[in-house]
Design an enzyme around this catalytic site. Structure first.
Site, PDB file in Angstrom:
ATOM      1  N   ASN A 220      -1.685  -2.772  13.025  1.00 21.40           N
ATOM      2  CA  ASN A 220      -3.221  -2.377  13.614  1.00 21.40           C
ATOM      3  C   ASN A 220      -3.704  -0.926  14.332  1.00 21.40           C
ATOM      4  O   ASN A 220      -4.235  -0.261  13.943  1.00 21.40           O
ATOM      5  CB  ASN A 220      -4.015  -3.822  14.222  1.00 21.40           C
TER       6      ASN A 220
ATOM      7  N   TYR B 275      -9.112  -6.083  13.302  1.00 21.00           N
ATOM      8  CA  TYR B 275      -8.739  -5.782  12.519  1.00 21.00           C
ATOM      9  C   TYR B 275      -8.795  -6.690  10.923  1.00 21.00           C
ATOM     10  O   TYR B 275      -8.520  -7.838  11.312  1.00 21.00           O
ATOM     11  CB  TYR B 275      -7.162  -5.300  12.304  1.00 21.00           C
TER      12      TYR B 275
ATOM     13  N   SER C 123       0.992  -1.111   0.392  1.00 20.31           N
ATOM     14  CA  SER C 123       0.165   0.151  -0.305  1.00 20.31           C
ATOM     15  C   SER C 123       0.825   1.222  -0.171  1.00 20.31           C
ATOM     16  O   SER C 123       0.360   2.156   0.054  1.00 20.31           O
ATOM     17  CB  SER C 123      -0.940   0.242   1.142  1.00 20.31           C
TER      18      SER C 123
ATOM     19  N   GLU D 143     -19.584  21.155 -15.298  1.00 14.28           N
ATOM     20  CA  GLU D 143     -19.551  20.622 -15.262  1.00 14.28           C
ATOM     21  C   GLU D 143     -19.220  19.200 -14.373  1.00 14.28           C
ATOM     22  O   GLU D 143     -19.688  17.861 -14.004  1.00 14.28           O
ATOM     23  CB  GLU D 143     -19.764  20.077 -16.799  1.00 14.28           C
TER      24      GLU D 143
ATOM     25  N   LYS E 116      -8.166   3.589   2.687  1.00 12.02           N
ATOM     26  CA  LYS E 116      -7.718   4.930   2.014  1.00 12.02           C
ATOM     27  C   LYS E 116      -7.325   6.014   0.432  1.00 12.02           C
ATOM     28  O   LYS E 116      -7.901   6.389   0.900  1.00 12.02           O
ATOM     29  CB  LYS E 116      -5.916   4.661   2.598  1.00 12.02           C
TER      30      LYS E 116
ATOM     31  N   LYS F 218     -18.081  28.426 -29.021  1.00 12.76           N
ATOM     32  CA  LYS F 218     -17.448  27.268 -28.081  1.00 12.76           C
ATOM     33  C   LYS F 218     -16.905  27.575 -26.564  1.00 12.76           C
ATOM     34  O   LYS F 218     -15.768  28.354 -26.630  1.00 12.76           O
ATOM     35  CB  LYS F 218     -18.079  25.939 -27.759  1.00 12.76           C
TER      36      LYS F 218
HETATM   37  N1  ARG Z   1      -1.057  -1.412   5.107  1.00  9.85           N
HETATM   38  C1  ARG Z   1      -2.097  -2.059   6.480  1.00  9.85           C
HETATM   39  C2  ARG Z   1      -3.465  -0.815   6.460  1.00  9.85           C
HETATM   40  O1  ARG Z   1      -3.372   0.092   5.750  1.00  9.85           O
HETATM   41  C3  ARG Z   1      -1.615  -1.348   7.507  1.00  9.85           C
HETATM   42  C4  ARG Z   1      -1.627  -2.494   8.873  1.00  9.85           C
HETATM   43  C5  ARG Z   1      -1.333  -3.959   8.895  1.00  9.85           C
HETATM   44  N2  ARG Z   1      -1.603  -4.870   9.845  1.00  9.85           N
HETATM   45  C6  ARG Z   1      -1.352  -5.842   9.242  1.00  9.85           C
HETATM   46  N3  ARG Z   1      -1.768  -6.427   9.925  1.00  9.85           N
HETATM   47  N4  ARG Z   1      -1.281  -6.528   7.909  1.00  9.85           N
HETATM   48  O2  ARG Z   1      -4.809  -1.211   6.392  1.00  9.85           O
END
Ligand code: ARG
Length: 471
Positions: free
Chosen positions: A109, A316, A22, A289, A324, A282
């Site tokens: 987490n 989690y 990520s 828009e 995100k 134009k």
């Molecule tokens: N990149 C992860 C997120 O955005 C961070 C947390 C990852 N935690 C885990 N136990 N894999 O959620």
């Protein structure tokens, strides 16, 4: 190197990294990750888990990472799965052995939940500030509009004349509700999840209240499972931004309509319009828009994220990483839409002659005739029928309405005065109504509300009391 090399024998497959990493989007949490980590380090030192010297080394390393990130010299490496991994890896390179203690008592987490709350608190506040700027623009255009009026529409049919200021402030009040929602969302999200660990808290003497205060949160989580799995604040932010985008969309739709040759109520400034690649004549309302178009995308982010959340068991789950991109995109798009819309409205020219001609040329005073009869004792339903048949007569026989009013036994010359240009709108005198007196009072109330809201936004934006400098 991965964070879990003790447990898993084989290196993570490349396609797994490509799918799960990520970093390319969560690197924008870097500053918040550093602030959160520094608070965690101070918490560890306070609990005696780190010595003062160890904490000092880690804080200095975090500072240095911050400098590298700010200077653009921070070198991300292939194994940096996310921003948390990248920062911890670099802190360890800088701090040596002590680096291995940074993550004591913490999980990504609770870390990521902390980072995202810090980030969202700041960014929603920034959006709120831009909402206030747009409201200021609407207010100043409303003041400038004075007593000019235009037809108010229902069903997109001319209904009754309203002051242009009244129309502009209608959008302003919708934005006031958006602002209120943003402030409340920030208030609700202002809770620290740090110290929840992976899901259950810790056997070490952590102090979640202390780190919460360090980070400028109003308090700490009540339940560690909830702390790491709660993304209500993301869903709420996505809703607030979606509804705000819907309001901008409605403004955009109106301005696209008003700038047509058919309406001709506004002329957009050249800097806020675009041309056509083929048609030389134009001038297109692309800002309006796209203000309209972006709303669809934001609603998609909200719906998509609620779908992500709905099946998740506690606590989690990696699905949560999907919070995100929609959040970041919704914040970006709304921020830009607010700026562009404010600029477009600040610079456009109203053709008030055309607006007023449209309001005067219709039977916009019909209800005033009916109410005039009511004031003289005729039941409203009967008065409605009298005026309705005069309007029909006028249209069918092509006789001016004023002539028919003058010769009607219950109406006559005095009632004809109601049909004079600009008269009907002055009769909207009730509180919150569309006439000059009521709108003057409304302008005062709007101005006052805006002042109060500026202060509210200034207050939510209290930065954390301490930075990463270990002070
Ligand atoms: N990149 C992860 C997120 O955005 C961070 C947390 C990852 N935690 C885990 N136990 N894999 O959620």
């Amino acid at each position: 190197m991965t964070l879990w090399e003790g447990r898993l024998g084989a290196a993570t497959a490349d396609e797994v990294m490509a799918f799960t990493a990520s970093l390319h989007f969560d690197r924008r949490l870097a500053a918040d990750d550093l602030v959160g980590s520094a608070a965690h380090v101070r918490g560890l030192a306070r609990g005696g888990i780190l010595t003062g010297a160890e904490a000092g080394i880690l804080l200095a390393a975090l500072d240095r990472v911050g400098e590298e990130l700010a200077a653009g010299s921070f070198a991300f490496k292939a194994g940096d799965e996310d921003i948390h991994t990248a920062v911890e890896r670099r802190v360890t390179e800088i701090a040596g052995d002590v680096g291995a203690k940074l993550h004591t008592g913490r999980s990504r987490n609770d870390q990521v939940a902390t980072d995202l709350r810090l980030y969202t608190r700041r960014e929603l506040t920034e959006v709120a500030r831009r909402v206030l700027d747009l409201q200021e623009v609407l207010l100043s255009r409303a003041v400038e509009a004075g007593d000019s009026y235009l037809p108010g529409y229902t069903h997109l049919q001319r209904a009754q004349p309203v002051l242009l200021a009244h129309h502009l402030l209608a959008h302003g009040w919708a934005l006031a509700r958006d602002l209120d929602r943003l402030v409340h969302t920030v208030d609700r999200l202002n809770i620290s999840p740090l110290g929840a660990g992976a899901l259950a808290g810790s056997s070490l003497p952590l102090d979640p209240d202390f780190v919460a205060e360090e980070l400028g949160f109003a308090g700490r989580f009540e339940n560690s499972l909830d702390a790491v799995s709660d993304r209500d604040f993301v869903a709420e932010a996505l809703f607030d931004l979606s509804l705000l985008a819907v309001h901008l969309s409605r403004i955009g739709e109106e301005l696209a309509l008003w700038s047509t040759e058919e309406f001709g109520f506004v002329t957009l400034d050249d800097a806020y319009a675009t041309g056509s690649s083929m048609l030389p004549q134009k001038k297109n309302p692309d800002v309006a828009e796209l203000a309209r178009g972006k709303a669809g995308r934001l609603i998609g982010h909200l719906a998509g994220f609620l779908a992500t959340l709905k099946g998740l068991p506690l606590a989690y789950n990696r699905d949560l990483q999907e919070d995100k991109e929609p959040l970041f995109d919704s914040l970006d798009q709304t921020g830009r839409a607010l700026l562009a819309t404010a600029g477009m409205i600040a610079t456009l020219a109203f053709d008030t002659d055309r607006m007023q001609a449209a309001a005067d040329g219709s039977a916009g005073a019909a209800v005033d005739l009916a109410e005039w009869l009511t004031e003289r004792g005729m039941p409203f339903r009967q008065a409605h029928a009298v005026v309705g048949s005069l309007v029909r007569d006028s249209l069918e026989r092509h006789v001016p309405l004023a002539e028919l009013v003058q010769s009607h036994p219950a109406l006559g010359l005095e009632a004809v005065g109601l049909l004079e240009p600009g008269v009907a709108v002055t009769r909207r005198t009730t509180p919150g109504g569309a006439g000059p007196q009521a709108v003057a009072a409304q302008l005062d109330r709007f101005r006052h509300r805006l002042e109060v809201d500026v202060e509210r936004v200034d207050r939510v934006d209290q930065p954390p009391p301490r930075g990463t400098d270990g002070a």
